[in-house]
Design a protein around this motif. Structure first.
Motif, PDB file in Angstrom:
ATOM      1  N   ASP A 232      -9.643  -2.741   9.841  1.00 40.26           N
ATOM      2  CA  ASP A 232     -10.144  -1.423  10.235  1.00 40.26           C
ATOM      3  C   ASP A 232      -9.029  -0.432  10.532  1.00 40.26           C
ATOM      4  O   ASP A 232      -9.138   0.747  10.227  1.00 40.26           O
ATOM      5  CB  ASP A 232     -11.036  -1.565  11.477  1.00 40.26           C
ATOM      6  N   TYR A 233      -7.934  -0.926  11.137  1.00 39.13           N
ATOM      7  CA  TYR A 233      -6.885   0.027  11.508  1.00 39.13           C
ATOM      8  C   TYR A 233      -6.206   0.624  10.283  1.00 39.13           C
ATOM      9  O   TYR A 233      -5.686   1.741  10.343  1.00 39.13           O
ATOM     10  CB  TYR A 233      -5.854  -0.595  12.455  1.00 39.13           C
ATOM     11  N   GLN A 235      -7.919   1.311   7.528  1.00 39.80           N
ATOM     12  CA  GLN A 235      -8.866   2.337   7.110  1.00 39.80           C
ATOM     13  C   GLN A 235      -8.668   3.607   7.933  1.00 39.80           C
ATOM     14  O   GLN A 235      -8.662   4.719   7.413  1.00 39.80           O
ATOM     15  CB  GLN A 235     -10.288   1.804   7.283  1.00 39.80           C
ATOM     16  N   LEU A 236      -8.439   3.422   9.237  1.00 42.72           N
ATOM     17  CA  LEU A 236      -8.217   4.583  10.090  1.00 42.72           C
ATOM     18  C   LEU A 236      -6.936   5.312   9.680  1.00 42.72           C
ATOM     19  O   LEU A 236      -6.901   6.537   9.638  1.00 42.72           O
ATOM     20  CB  LEU A 236      -8.139   4.176  11.558  1.00 42.72           C
ATOM     21  N   ARG A 238      -5.740   5.484   6.787  1.00 37.10           N
ATOM     22  CA  ARG A 238      -6.044   6.232   5.570  1.00 37.10           C
ATOM     23  C   ARG A 238      -6.729   7.546   5.924  1.00 37.10           C
ATOM     24  O   ARG A 238      -6.398   8.602   5.376  1.00 37.10           O
ATOM     25  CB  ARG A 238      -6.942   5.367   4.668  1.00 37.10           C
ATOM     26  N   VAL A 239      -7.666   7.474   6.872  1.00 35.05           N
ATOM     27  CA  VAL A 239      -8.368   8.684   7.282  1.00 35.05           C
ATOM     28  C   VAL A 239      -7.429   9.643   8.008  1.00 35.05           C
ATOM     29  O   VAL A 239      -7.612  10.850   7.979  1.00 35.05           O
ATOM     30  CB  VAL A 239      -9.583   8.315   8.164  1.00 35.05           C
ATOM     31  N   LYS A 240      -6.386   9.081   8.636  1.00 34.91           N
ATOM     32  CA  LYS A 240      -5.394   9.957   9.264  1.00 34.91           C
ATOM     33  C   LYS A 240      -4.620  10.755   8.214  1.00 34.91           C
ATOM     34  O   LYS A 240      -3.927  11.700   8.544  1.00 34.91           O
ATOM     35  CB  LYS A 240      -4.388   9.119  10.062  1.00 34.91           C
ATOM     36  N   GLN A 251       2.069   0.263   8.388  1.00 35.59           N
ATOM     37  CA  GLN A 251       0.882  -0.218   9.105  1.00 35.59           C
ATOM     38  C   GLN A 251       0.607  -1.696   8.823  1.00 35.59           C
ATOM     39  O   GLN A 251       0.476  -2.493   9.742  1.00 35.59           O
ATOM     40  CB  GLN A 251      -0.347   0.618   8.717  1.00 35.59           C
TER      41      GLN A 251
ATOM     42  N   LEU C  88      -7.706  14.791   4.693  1.00 35.03           N
ATOM     43  CA  LEU C  88      -7.869  13.779   5.737  1.00 35.03           C
ATOM     44  C   LEU C  88      -6.890  14.016   6.870  1.00 35.03           C
ATOM     45  O   LEU C  88      -5.731  14.330   6.647  1.00 35.03           O
ATOM     46  CB  LEU C  88      -7.674  12.372   5.161  1.00 35.03           C
ATOM     47  N   GLY C  89      -7.369  13.856   8.083  1.00 33.99           N
ATOM     48  CA  GLY C  89      -6.522  14.037   9.253  1.00 33.99           C
ATOM     49  C   GLY C  89      -6.525  15.481   9.733  1.00 33.99           C
ATOM     50  O   GLY C  89      -6.570  15.732  10.922  1.00 33.99           O
ATOM     51  N   MET C  94     -12.351  10.771  11.566  1.00 36.62           N
ATOM     52  CA  MET C  94     -13.387   9.759  11.701  1.00 36.62           C
ATOM     53  C   MET C  94     -13.301   9.133  13.092  1.00 36.62           C
ATOM     54  O   MET C  94     -12.215   8.920  13.635  1.00 36.62           O
ATOM     55  CB  MET C  94     -13.166   8.684  10.634  1.00 36.62           C
ATOM     56  N   THR C 101     -10.954  -3.268  16.703  1.00 36.84           N
ATOM     57  CA  THR C 101     -10.143  -3.590  15.531  1.00 36.84           C
ATOM     58  C   THR C 101      -9.559  -2.343  14.860  1.00 36.84           C
ATOM     59  O   THR C 101      -8.857  -2.459  13.870  1.00 36.84           O
ATOM     60  CB  THR C 101     -10.987  -4.338  14.480  1.00 36.84           C
ATOM     61  N   SER C 102      -9.872  -1.165  15.389  1.00 32.84           N
ATOM     62  CA  SER C 102      -9.474   0.039  14.664  1.00 32.84           C
ATOM     63  C   SER C 102      -8.125   0.596  15.089  1.00 32.84           C
ATOM     64  O   SER C 102      -7.632   1.546  14.498  1.00 32.84           O
ATOM     65  CB  SER C 102     -10.546   1.112  14.811  1.00 32.84           C
ATOM     66  N   LEU C 103      -7.539   0.010  16.143  1.00 31.51           N
ATOM     67  CA  LEU C 103      -6.182   0.414  16.507  1.00 31.51           C
ATOM     68  C   LEU C 103      -5.234  -0.666  16.027  1.00 31.51           C
ATOM     69  O   LEU C 103      -5.542  -1.861  16.081  1.00 31.51           O
ATOM     70  CB  LEU C 103      -6.074   0.574  18.027  1.00 31.51           C
ATOM     71  N   ASN C 104      -4.059  -0.237  15.553  1.00 29.68           N
ATOM     72  CA  ASN C 104      -3.092  -1.201  15.039  1.00 29.68           C
ATOM     73  C   ASN C 104      -2.506  -2.016  16.196  1.00 29.68           C
ATOM     74  O   ASN C 104      -1.899  -1.449  17.104  1.00 29.68           O
ATOM     75  CB  ASN C 104      -1.985  -0.450  14.292  1.00 29.68           C
ATOM     76  N   PHE C 107       1.369  -1.610  17.564  1.00 29.69           N
ATOM     77  CA  PHE C 107       1.994  -0.361  18.003  1.00 29.69           C
ATOM     78  C   PHE C 107       1.428   0.110  19.332  1.00 29.69           C
ATOM     79  O   PHE C 107       0.273  -0.140  19.654  1.00 29.69           O
ATOM     80  CB  PHE C 107       1.806   0.730  16.949  1.00 29.69           C
ATOM     81  N   VAL C 116      -0.152  11.022  13.859  1.00 26.26           N
ATOM     82  CA  VAL C 116      -0.980  11.962  13.113  1.00 26.26           C
ATOM     83  C   VAL C 116      -0.571  13.402  13.436  1.00 26.26           C
ATOM     84  O   VAL C 116      -0.585  14.294  12.584  1.00 26.26           O
ATOM     85  CB  VAL C 116      -2.486  11.682  13.363  1.00 26.26           C
ATOM     86  N   HIS C 120       0.766  15.957  10.423  1.00 27.30           N
ATOM     87  CA  HIS C 120       0.022  17.139   9.982  1.00 27.30           C
ATOM     88  C   HIS C 120       0.470  18.418  10.651  1.00 27.30           C
ATOM     89  O   HIS C 120       0.405  19.480  10.062  1.00 27.30           O
ATOM     90  CB  HIS C 120      -1.474  16.928  10.220  1.00 27.30           C
TER      91      HIS C 120
END
Lengths: 335, 290, 298
Positions: A232-233, A235-236, A238-240, A251, C88-89, C94, C101-104, C107, C116, C120
């Motif tokens: 998931d991270y 995918q995030l 990528r969205v960034k 990543q 994107l960004g 999103m 699970t969405s944070l790396n 880091f 980000v 940008h």
């Protein structure tokens, strides 16, 4: 890794080391033939033998003898080599740096290869770079490891004879080393003629050691990166708005390193073991080359010393790998 | 299901069901066996016969070759082809004996651990862990140092080092098999433990064992070559592939081909054993075939 | 006023080898700037895929077979990777479903927000660090200067979701796709997170496409709501209309099926089977209609 966990890790290696010591000690006992007779050869009187027995403590109980062995060890006394009539510690001290230098260069080559190929293959997953790299590692893994040194000798030493295939440096080059670390010493001194010669001689043996590791490591790193890319991270990221290259390298790669380090760590101990044969093949004057001579001459004190040295090298390497793992994985880092 | 049993039990059916890999591997294996047995008739010369006037003859395609020595001669004028042919004997002996004994030891221990579980399993697992942590190179140096150089030392070294390879796989597989219904029904019809082990479980892990055994033969060939390369295998004048490589290494600048042929033999043999092992596993293992 | 997002007759299939499975069957919707549009449906109704198609992060088997997606009047259905990255960004962001699970994991929190901003807004690291602290403050995280130094595993799920919300709003995007952002959280945290999203949305005027299966969530946050079933939008109306007078029987059934906390003893009312099978009959005849049209063209 904190001091406490490092200490805990060191404690864990004590049983392994103890096992090596026991095997090493037993080795001297079970070997056929009297070690004293082997030392002084024929023509010795029974009194001579008895005297030596007492000097070496062989008239004591086995347990006592083991304690003596351990005591000597802590005093840095590994005995005298039978075949070379020299102090074992001195002999090993002269050869160990040679092997360490070779292993170091091999590991550097392996790491560069693994990272380069692994990232390239996963970056162009499903395209020709991945296919090519997969074919390469499949081919390398199919051929028995020990043949690589020989094949390099045939290819770069005979077919296109532009690489030296024997020894550590050109004998015509003048060099008066202070240490046995020729490569590092010549570099630090700025003696580039020597450095070039030593480097030329180290490339092929180091590459023969590194190649099997590169094959295994590349596959592991590639599949770990691909697995990380499905998270998931990523995918995030990528969205960034990050580029594909940046996602793979910054990543997925740091995460993929964690499983890769654990599994290639085992392979690195194979690499250290592989130096024995590679040194033999390339006439490289390291510890492994000496080990084989010692076995051929049945020089038991020397064999014991070398086995102990290798065991310590394996233990240290494993600790380094564990530390790297802890460094890479924040979940294991405590502040 | 009945089909597969028929296929598995008739030789013709086996060949028909075999993959190309199995056939290639089997051909290599049979070639090695044949060469080893028929060495005295196949070899054009005595492998030990020296002819110092005819030393370093090149192989047949190079000018200056003698057709009597098809692959040339070594530093002592011995016929390379004949030495290669006799070398198969050592390779095959080690492959068969070492792999079989390794297999027997590893399988027995693995079966016991997997079947009885409990403290037996704990003990075996701990031993395997310790073994795996101990580098093979160290172990073989120690072993050969203790036993002394020679073919028996090579074989013992392989057994002592590699039994864990069989043990781990067999132990895990036995545990899986013990969970299967047919073992449970064997218990209910009152078969003794020993009968269950030998009549029910062993036949079912046999396909796996055969492929492991074939792979181990490839490993044994390599280990023998390594040890004879460094001069710790059979006496140095006897013809072995590893020994031939070592002699070739000494005269690499005069006669590079001396090294090429034995390397080729080892690569072909190892790839053959591996192909046979992998092929057999996919042909014999009903789970993989599904 | 032009719509910010305009999806027209979107068809999407999962293609694997020779088989293909229709996921979206002609979805049309539009989203005005600053509006919150809820998409409600059961799992596998295709609502998540609408969000992914908009962001251009479909799985490799997911193929848009027909229809178009317009962002700010421009067709972005099949734009290049480069053009996509410009959107994107900055313009789109999103809020993901699973904060765990969405944070790396390797880091620190601070760097995952700062990256980000640097990418940008071109901020230098000092400015970025300062802005990260403000963003964390905006999502009501206490002692942000401590939190930036932590790793994801050292934070609770609710905290991580706040971080992810901060990341989504970081570059003031015009559209945020919120993909079930509260599903993985427990109920009390859900409410706080919803309130936070609404608060930031009102303050920034960002439009949100809010994907969820929870009608209760929709009622709290959305201006308009679409009800989706098997890749088709059955009903699309203002939130008030939908809740006061649902027109489609499926919507009515969904509402009846929602457990009510104010009536703890009432029985659960699942969506009636007759209705479900009638809906699927309809879907199948739609698929047949599609195919016959296709063969007619070929």
């Amino acid at each position: 890794m904190t001091a406490a966990s490092l200490l805990r890790r060191l404690m864990l290696s004590v049983p392994t080391l103890f096992g090596v010591l026991v095997i090493n000690f037993v080795l001297l006992r079970v070997v056929p033939g009297d070690p004293i007779a082997m030392m002084i050869g024929p023509g010795a009187t029974p009194e001579d033998i008895q005297n030596l027995r007492e000097i070496y403590g062989l008239d004591q109980s086995i347990f006592q003898q083991f304690l003596f062995y351990i005591r000597d060890l802590f005093n840095g006394n590994l005995g005298i080599s039978i075949s070379m009539r020299q102090d074992v510690v001195e002999l090993i001290g002269g050869r160990l740096p040679v092997t360490l230098e070779l292993a170091f260069v091999a590991i550097v080559i392996a790491l560069v290869g693994i990272v380069g190929f692994g990232i390239t293959a996963s970056m162009w997953k499903g395209h020709w770079p991945e296919v090519l790299i997969d074919a390469f590692s499949g081919f390398v893994q199919a051929v028995p490891d020990f043949l690589w040194g020989l094949l390099f000798i045939l290819i770069f030493g005979v077919l296109w004879a532009f690489m030296p295939i024997f020894g550590r440096m050109d004998l015509t080059v003048e060099f008066d080393p202070a240490t046995q670390f020729y490569l590092f010493e010549s570099l630090l001194r700025g003696d580039f003629v020597v450095f070039a010669s030593v480097l030329q001689h180290i490339v092929l043996p180091a590459l023969s050691l590194a190649l099997p590791l590169i094959a295994v490591g590349t596959r592991l790193l590639k599949s770990s990166i691909i697995e990380a890319m499905a998270q998931d991270y990523v995918q995030l990221a990528r969205v960034k708005g990050f580029s594909h290259f940046r996602i793979v390298v910054s990543q997925a790669f740091p995460n993929a390193l964690i499983p890769t380090v654990t599994l290639t760590g085992v392979q690195m101990t194979f690499l250290i073991g592989g130096t024995v044969l590679v040194e033999r093949i390339f006439g490289y004057p390291g510890l492994g080359n000496m080990a084989i001579d010692a076995v051929i001459n049945r020089d038991l004190p020397l064999i014991q010393g070398i086995v102990l040295t290798f065991a310590v090298m394996f233990i240290v390497l494993n600790i380094l790998i564990d530390m790297t793992y802890a460094f890479l994985n924040p979940r294991l880092r405590h502040d | 299901m009945t089909d597969s049993i028929l296929v598995r039990h008739s030789p013709l059916g086996f060949v028909l069901a075999a993959s190309p890999r199995t056939i290639v591997g089997l051909s290599v294996f049979l070639l090695i066996v044949f060469t080893a047995i028929a060495s005295p008739w196949l070899a054009p010369h005595d492998p030990l016969e020296q002819d110092l006037l005819n030393s370093f003859l090149p192989p047949f395609w190079v000018s200056g070759a003698d057709p009597a020595f098809l692959l040339g001669t070594d530093n002592l004028g011995r016929d390379v082809l004949s030495r290669l042919i006799y070398g198969t004997r050592v390779a095959l002996t080690v492959a068969l004996v070492a792999a079989t004994l390794t297999g027997i030891l590893g399988t027995t221990v693995g079966l016991l651990a997997g079947f009885y579980g409990g403290w037996v399993d704990t003990l075996v697992s701990r031993m395997v862990d310790i073994w795996m942590a101990f580098p093979a190179v160290l172990l073989s140096i120690v072993l050969v140092a203790v036993i002394g150089a020679g073919l028996h030392a090579v074989i013992i070294a392989i057994i002592v080092i590699d039994w864990t390879r069989f043990c781990r796989v067999v132990r895990a597989e036995t545990m899986v098999q013990c969970q299967q219904d047919y073992v449970a029904s064997a218990v209910t019809i009152g078969l003794s433990r020993r009968r269950r082990l030998f009549k029910e479980i062993l036949p079912n892990i046999l396909p796996l064992l055969i492929s492991l055994l074939t792979l181990e033969m490839g490993i044994a060939v390599v280990v023998e070559a390594i040890l004879s390369y460094v001069g710790l295998s059979v006496a140095s004048d006897a013809a072995t592939w590893g020994g031939l490589i070592q002699e070739g290494r000494l005269y690499i600048n005069q006669a590079p081909w001396l090294m090429v042929f034995p390397i080729t033999c080892i690569v072909v043999a190892v790839l053959g054993f591996n192909a046979l092992g992998d092929g057999l596993r996919s042909t014999l293992d009903p789970v993989l075939r599904r | 006023m032009t719509a910010l997002l305009n999806i027209h007759n979107l068809h999407l299939e999962i293609q694997q080898g020779t088989t293909s499975l229709p996921i979206l069957r002609g979805v049309s919707l539009s989203l005005q700037p600053g509006e919150v549009l809820g998409l409600v449906g059961e799992s596998s109704a295709g609502k998540t895929m609408i969000g992914k198609a908009t962001l251009g992060i479909l799985p490799s088997q997911g193929v848009i077979t027909d229809g178009e997606i317009l962002f700010d009047g421009a067709d972005i259905t099949h734009i290049s990777v480069k053009a996509r990255r410009r959107l994107l960004g900055t313009d789109m962001a999103m809020i993901p479903q699973d904060p765990m699970t969405s944070l790396n994991p390797v880091f620190r929190i601070g760097s995952q927000i700062a990256d980000v901003l640097r990418l940008h807004l071109g901020l230098k690291s000092k400015e970025a660090d300062q802005r990260v602290l403000e963003l964390l403050d905006n999502v009501h995280i206490n002692r942000p200067e401590r939190v930036v130094k932590l790793y994801p595993h050292e934070l609770s799920g609710g905290m991580r979701q706040r971080i992810l919300i901060a990341i989504a709003f970081a570059c003031r995007p015009r559209l945020i796709i919120a993909d079930e952002p509260t599903t993985a959280l427990d109920v009390t945290i859900q409410r706080q997170v919803l309130r936070l999203i609404k608060e930031l949305q009102v303050a920034s005027g960002t439009a949100i496409l809010f994907v969820t299966h929870d009608l209760g969530v929709v009622a709290k946050i959305c201006n308009r709501v679409g009800v989706i079933h098997a890749g088709r939008i059955l009903e699309l109306s203002s939130a008030r209309d939908l809740f006061e007078a649902p027109t489609h029987p499926y919507t009515q059934a969904l509402m009846a099926a929602t457990p009510r906390y104010d009536r703890p003893n009432s029985a659960l009312n699942p969506v009636p089977e007759a209705l479900v099978s009638a809906l699927w009959d309809d879907v199948r005849s739609y698929d047949r209609g599609e195919r016959s049209v296709d063969t007619g063209n070929a």
